[in-house]
Design an enzyme around this catalytic site. Sequence first.
Site, PDB file in Angstrom:
ATOM      1  N   ASP A 169      31.649  -7.336   2.936  1.00  0.00           N
ATOM      2  CA  ASP A 169      30.757  -7.802   1.867  1.00  0.00           C
ATOM      3  C   ASP A 169      29.523  -6.903   1.812  1.00  0.00           C
ATOM      4  O   ASP A 169      29.197  -6.219   2.776  1.00  0.00           O
ATOM      5  CB  ASP A 169      30.365  -9.274   2.089  1.00  0.00           C
ATOM      6  CG  ASP A 169      29.672  -9.512   3.427  1.00  0.00           C
ATOM      7  OD1 ASP A 169      30.119  -8.942   4.446  1.00  0.00           O
ATOM      8  OD2 ASP A 169      28.669 -10.258   3.462  1.00  0.00           O
TER       9      ASP A 169
ATOM     10  N   ASP B 196      26.248   0.485   4.324  1.00  0.00           N
ATOM     11  CA  ASP B 196      26.337  -0.860   4.927  1.00  0.00           C
ATOM     12  C   ASP B 196      27.434  -1.678   4.252  1.00  0.00           C
ATOM     13  O   ASP B 196      27.171  -2.408   3.343  1.00  0.00           O
ATOM     14  CB  ASP B 196      24.982  -1.550   4.803  1.00  0.00           C
ATOM     15  CG  ASP B 196      24.938  -2.871   5.524  1.00  0.00           C
ATOM     16  OD1 ASP B 196      25.858  -3.158   6.297  1.00  0.00           O
ATOM     17  OD2 ASP B 196      23.987  -3.635   5.289  1.00  0.00           O
TER      18      ASP B 196
ATOM     19  N   GLU C  14      29.106 -11.303   6.326  1.00  0.00           N
ATOM     20  CA  GLU C  14      28.048 -10.929   7.272  1.00  0.00           C
ATOM     21  C   GLU C  14      26.668 -11.048   6.645  1.00  0.00           C
ATOM     22  O   GLU C  14      25.713 -11.468   7.294  1.00  0.00           O
ATOM     23  CB  GLU C  14      28.274  -9.490   7.764  1.00  0.00           C
ATOM     24  CG  GLU C  14      27.423  -9.104   8.982  1.00  0.00           C
ATOM     25  CD  GLU C  14      26.050  -8.552   8.650  1.00  0.00           C
ATOM     26  OE1 GLU C  14      25.215  -8.493   9.562  1.00  0.00           O
ATOM     27  OE2 GLU C  14      25.797  -8.183   7.488  1.00  0.00           O
TER      28      GLU C  14
ATOM     29  N   GLU D  22      28.497  -0.818  11.985  1.00  0.00           N
ATOM     30  CA  GLU D  22      27.333  -0.903  11.087  1.00  0.00           C
ATOM     31  C   GLU D  22      26.593   0.438  11.139  1.00  0.00           C
ATOM     32  O   GLU D  22      26.682   1.169  12.124  1.00  0.00           O
ATOM     33  CB  GLU D  22      26.379  -2.001  11.578  1.00  0.00           C
ATOM     34  CG  GLU D  22      26.876  -3.422  11.405  1.00  0.00           C
ATOM     35  CD  GLU D  22      26.497  -4.036  10.067  1.00  0.00           C
ATOM     36  OE1 GLU D  22      26.077  -3.298   9.151  1.00  0.00           O
ATOM     37  OE2 GLU D  22      26.651  -5.261   9.948  1.00  0.00           O
TER      38      GLU D  22
END
Length: 410
Positions: free
Chosen positions: A76, A107, A142, A168
């Site tokens: 997401d 990200d 997340e 990440e």
Amino acid sequence: MCAEVRDSLVELTSKLIQLPSVNPPGFTVNIIGFIKDWLTSRGFSVEIREYVKDKPNAIVRIGKGKPVLILNGHVDVVPPGDETRWSYPPFSGKVVEGKIFGRGSSDMKGGVAVLMMVFSKLAEKIEKSGAGTLILAATSDEETGGHPGVEALVKDGILRGDAAIIAEPSGSFRYYVGEKGLCQVKLVARGRPAHGSLPILGDNAIMRLVNSLIKARELVDDFNSRIKIPSELVGVIRNSAEAYYEAVGKSLGLRIEDFERVVGTVSFNPGVIRGGSKINMVPDHAELELDMRVPPGVNPNDVVNTLRSGLKDVDLEVLDVSQPNYTPPSERIVSLVHEGISRVLGREPKPIIVTGATDGRYLRYSGIPTVVYGPGELGLAHAYDEYVTIEDLVNTYNVLSYVITKFFNL
Ligand SMILES: [Zn+2]
């Protein structure tokens, strides 16, 4: 590395960006479906776990027995904001001069692409060697807490292992070993209403709240002067301060020491204030929401207790609390990532802790040593014109290949 891997990394990252998965609302059916098909067509069997409708997670595992290494990435992304402020449309995944642009490029769709590629390249070797189990988990939600994502998968026993890597955006020369915890409270002041022209008849809730806010700041400053950071993290905090300074501080005229203070102590940010109903009335109600982030070594409940016993004029409600967490530098997965960066990229790696929360906390709470390492830069996540460099994708792919090969002694 061969050009084929590099091209596949670029193509896959672009493709993932082109499948929007903005959270909220966090609809990830299409992108998880794409990842499932991509893996299935390479001969893997993918398990889908959906704890909340339209927020599925895809899990694939190969090999058997211990040790178990988990690779994780969320699919997401945060909303693109004002789309006219983007140089290229946020879901174009456009490649320009060595960079891939789009919401989620840093990200962390670049990271997910790297994990998918590393997993598919090394799977056969791990399977044949019988050296252990490798799990890849592409997860949802997340950006709004990870509850139906990594948290649920850990609770359900699906994500259980001896070590984990989350891709990440750390940048290829840094890695995260920990993150700050959360302490969010609400201060509520109650007073007595009266006509605004005769304030002596009332008890002003806004004045009470403002005075308590100043007192709260003093209490937190005093608390901070007594904090003891775990000694193995002192250098890590300095690295973090330098990283934030480089990414976002320089241009604002801040100093490294300012970041050292904010990373290594309890931060203080009143984020919302409400109160009163009319200018000519003495308000009988006012409230404020206070966001504080606590460093490793500090229990957020101690911060709550300090405020509760020091603030006499307001009620305090706890909104959300989460413990800070870190994986000690002595853990094997930490030294492998460290070694991987220095051997493969020839640079001195920098372990840091971050001020925000990642899904890493759920893995660490359950006792899994977890390192965050992936392509993309700290300052680019959630920004306009978010991008990831192809060089970063390639670097992190090479480092992770090294780490996984060493982890399983292949
Ligand atoms: Zn992220």
